[in-house]
Design a protein around this motif. Structure first.
Motif, PDB file in Angstrom:
ATOM      1  N   VAL A  13       0.871  -1.170   0.000  1.00  0.00           N
ATOM      2  CA  VAL A  13       0.000   0.000   0.000  1.00  0.00           C
ATOM      3  C   VAL A  13       0.908   1.220   0.000  1.00  0.00           C
ATOM      4  O   VAL A  13       1.775   1.355   0.865  1.00  0.00           O
ATOM      5  CB  VAL A  13      -0.918   0.027   1.246  1.00  0.00           C
ATOM      6  CG1 VAL A  13      -1.681   1.344   1.323  1.00  0.00           C
ATOM      7  CG2 VAL A  13      -1.873  -1.152   1.232  1.00  0.00           C
ATOM      8  N   GLU A  15       0.790   5.173   0.411  1.00  0.00           N
ATOM      9  CA  GLU A  15      -0.067   6.252   0.906  1.00  0.00           C
ATOM     10  C   GLU A  15       0.729   7.545   0.940  1.00  0.00           C
ATOM     11  O   GLU A  15       1.810   7.590   1.527  1.00  0.00           O
ATOM     12  CB  GLU A  15      -0.580   5.912   2.310  1.00  0.00           C
ATOM     13  CG  GLU A  15      -1.291   7.034   3.024  1.00  0.00           C
ATOM     14  CD  GLU A  15      -2.529   7.529   2.295  1.00  0.00           C
ATOM     15  OE1 GLU A  15      -2.546   8.721   1.909  1.00  0.00           O
ATOM     16  OE2 GLU A  15      -3.471   6.743   2.111  1.00  0.00           O
ATOM     17  N   TYR A  19       0.052   8.880   7.427  1.00  0.00           N
ATOM     18  CA  TYR A  19      -0.583   7.686   7.991  1.00  0.00           C
ATOM     19  C   TYR A  19      -1.792   7.332   7.133  1.00  0.00           C
ATOM     20  O   TYR A  19      -2.248   8.141   6.316  1.00  0.00           O
ATOM     21  CB  TYR A  19      -0.969   7.881   9.467  1.00  0.00           C
ATOM     22  CG  TYR A  19      -1.913   9.025   9.726  1.00  0.00           C
ATOM     23  CD1 TYR A  19      -3.291   8.836   9.713  1.00  0.00           C
ATOM     24  CD2 TYR A  19      -1.431  10.299  10.000  1.00  0.00           C
ATOM     25  CE1 TYR A  19      -4.159   9.880   9.947  1.00  0.00           C
ATOM     26  CE2 TYR A  19      -2.295  11.354  10.243  1.00  0.00           C
ATOM     27  CZ  TYR A  19      -3.657  11.135  10.215  1.00  0.00           C
ATOM     28  OH  TYR A  19      -4.515  12.173  10.447  1.00  0.00           O
ATOM     29  N   LEU A  20      -2.309   6.125   7.312  1.00  0.00           N
ATOM     30  CA  LEU A  20      -3.404   5.630   6.484  1.00  0.00           C
ATOM     31  C   LEU A  20      -4.730   6.323   6.786  1.00  0.00           C
ATOM     32  O   LEU A  20      -5.016   6.662   7.931  1.00  0.00           O
ATOM     33  CB  LEU A  20      -3.576   4.120   6.682  1.00  0.00           C
ATOM     34  CG  LEU A  20      -2.424   3.243   6.216  1.00  0.00           C
ATOM     35  CD1 LEU A  20      -2.697   1.783   6.548  1.00  0.00           C
ATOM     36  CD2 LEU A  20      -2.172   3.410   4.728  1.00  0.00           C
ATOM     37  N   MET A  21      -5.518   6.502   5.750  1.00  0.00           N
ATOM     38  CA  MET A  21      -6.883   7.027   5.820  1.00  0.00           C
ATOM     39  C   MET A  21      -6.995   8.332   6.622  1.00  0.00           C
ATOM     40  O   MET A  21      -7.813   8.453   7.532  1.00  0.00           O
ATOM     41  CB  MET A  21      -7.828   5.959   6.381  1.00  0.00           C
ATOM     42  CG  MET A  21      -7.901   4.723   5.505  1.00  0.00           C
ATOM     43  SD  MET A  21      -9.025   3.458   6.126  1.00  0.00           S
ATOM     44  CE  MET A  21     -10.605   4.269   5.892  1.00  0.00           C
ATOM     45  N   GLY A  30      -4.876   5.737  12.279  1.00  0.00           N
ATOM     46  CA  GLY A  30      -4.162   5.380  11.062  1.00  0.00           C
ATOM     47  C   GLY A  30      -2.975   4.469  11.333  1.00  0.00           C
ATOM     48  O   GLY A  30      -2.715   3.515  10.594  1.00  0.00           O
ATOM     49  N   GLN A  34      -2.448   0.627  10.162  1.00  0.00           N
ATOM     50  CA  GLN A  34      -1.215   0.205   9.489  1.00  0.00           C
ATOM     51  C   GLN A  34      -0.642  -1.044  10.151  1.00  0.00           C
ATOM     52  O   GLN A  34      -0.242  -1.991   9.462  1.00  0.00           O
ATOM     53  CB  GLN A  34      -0.181   1.328   9.507  1.00  0.00           C
ATOM     54  CG  GLN A  34       1.122   0.937   8.834  1.00  0.00           C
ATOM     55  CD  GLN A  34       2.118   2.085   8.747  1.00  0.00           C
ATOM     56  OE1 GLN A  34       1.753   3.253   8.907  1.00  0.00           O
ATOM     57  NE2 GLN A  34       3.363   1.767   8.490  1.00  0.00           N
ATOM     58  N   VAL A  44       3.240  -1.521   4.016  1.00  0.00           N
ATOM     59  CA  VAL A  44       2.664  -0.182   3.938  1.00  0.00           C
ATOM     60  C   VAL A  44       3.795   0.838   3.822  1.00  0.00           C
ATOM     61  O   VAL A  44       4.755   0.797   4.589  1.00  0.00           O
ATOM     62  CB  VAL A  44       1.797   0.119   5.179  1.00  0.00           C
ATOM     63  CG1 VAL A  44       1.252   1.538   5.127  1.00  0.00           C
ATOM     64  CG2 VAL A  44       0.657  -0.894   5.297  1.00  0.00           C
ATOM     65  N   CYS A  46       4.044   4.744   3.962  1.00  0.00           N
ATOM     66  CA  CYS A  46       3.420   6.049   4.181  1.00  0.00           C
ATOM     67  C   CYS A  46       4.373   7.158   3.748  1.00  0.00           C
ATOM     68  O   CYS A  46       5.581   6.969   3.702  1.00  0.00           O
ATOM     69  CB  CYS A  46       3.029   6.212   5.644  1.00  0.00           C
ATOM     70  SG  CYS A  46       1.642   5.157   6.107  1.00  0.00           S
ATOM     71  N   ASP A  67       9.622   7.423   0.285  1.00  0.00           N
ATOM     72  CA  ASP A  67       8.609   7.349   1.335  1.00  0.00           C
ATOM     73  C   ASP A  67       9.225   7.808   2.646  1.00  0.00           C
ATOM     74  O   ASP A  67      10.381   8.233   2.678  1.00  0.00           O
ATOM     75  CB  ASP A  67       7.987   5.952   1.433  1.00  0.00           C
ATOM     76  CG  ASP A  67       8.972   4.848   1.769  1.00  0.00           C
ATOM     77  OD1 ASP A  67       9.912   5.091   2.555  1.00  0.00           O
ATOM     78  OD2 ASP A  67       8.793   3.729   1.266  1.00  0.00           O
ATOM     79  N   SER A  84      -6.085   3.301  -6.153  1.00  0.00           N
ATOM     80  CA  SER A  84      -7.280   3.747  -5.446  1.00  0.00           C
ATOM     81  C   SER A  84      -7.032   5.199  -5.091  1.00  0.00           C
ATOM     82  O   SER A  84      -6.096   5.512  -4.362  1.00  0.00           O
ATOM     83  CB  SER A  84      -7.494   2.909  -4.186  1.00  0.00           C
ATOM     84  OG  SER A  84      -8.567   3.434  -3.446  1.00  0.00           O
ATOM     85  N   GLY A  86      -8.731   7.570  -3.362  1.00  0.00           N
ATOM     86  CA  GLY A  86      -9.421   8.243  -2.272  1.00  0.00           C
ATOM     87  C   GLY A  86     -10.931   8.145  -2.344  1.00  0.00           C
ATOM     88  O   GLY A  86     -11.496   7.445  -3.177  1.00  0.00           O
TER      89      GLY A  86
END
Length: 130
Positions: A13, A15, A19-21, A30, A34, A44, A46, A67, A84, A86
């Motif tokens: 993933v 991102e 942090y996620l979402m 988030g 993770q 992941v 980030c 990253d 993806s 968002g």
């Protein structure tokens, strides 16, 4: 990522946020998400910034990126790329009904998920809780 993982494929993933979402979760949430995803074996990244899509012979071979852990560009070899981009809450009905919506969209809810109309609740991606 989970669908790719379910096919027994290595999954990552990427991102952009730290942090996620970040739209749905605070930093603690988030980071917890993770950790759960990484516990499944999904990697992941980030703070990811895609530098270049590496294509050879008309096929995607990898992505050059930086990253949070790697400030210098590196190659992540891949066989498949799934994007993806968002979410956007679908709050049109709430707006038409005069229910309060947040500045960035979504039905404003309280700690019990109630909207500005005490008989209407919202949850999931449409809910906006401050």
């Amino acid at each position: 990522a989970k669908a790719v993982y379910d096919l027994a494929q290595e999954s990552h993933v990427l991102e952009m946020a730290p942090y996620l979402m970040p739209t749905q979760l605070d930093e603690g949430g988030g980071k917890t998400l993770q950790a759960k995803i990484e516990d499944m074996g999904i990697q992941v990244h980030c703070g990811a910034r895609l530098q270049e899509l590496v294509v050879e012979g008309g096929q995607v071979k990898g992505v050059m990126l930086t990253d949070a852990k790697h400030p210098e560009p590196y190659l992540l070899e891949i066989d498949m790329l799934v994007i993806s981009a968002g979410i956007r809450p679908r709050d049109e009905l709430a707006r038409e009904c005069g229910i309060a919506v947040g500045a960035r969209g979504g039905v404003v809810v309280d700690s019990r998920m109630r909207s500005s109309d005490p008989n209407i609740f919202a949850l999931g991606e449409v809910a906006s809780y401050n």
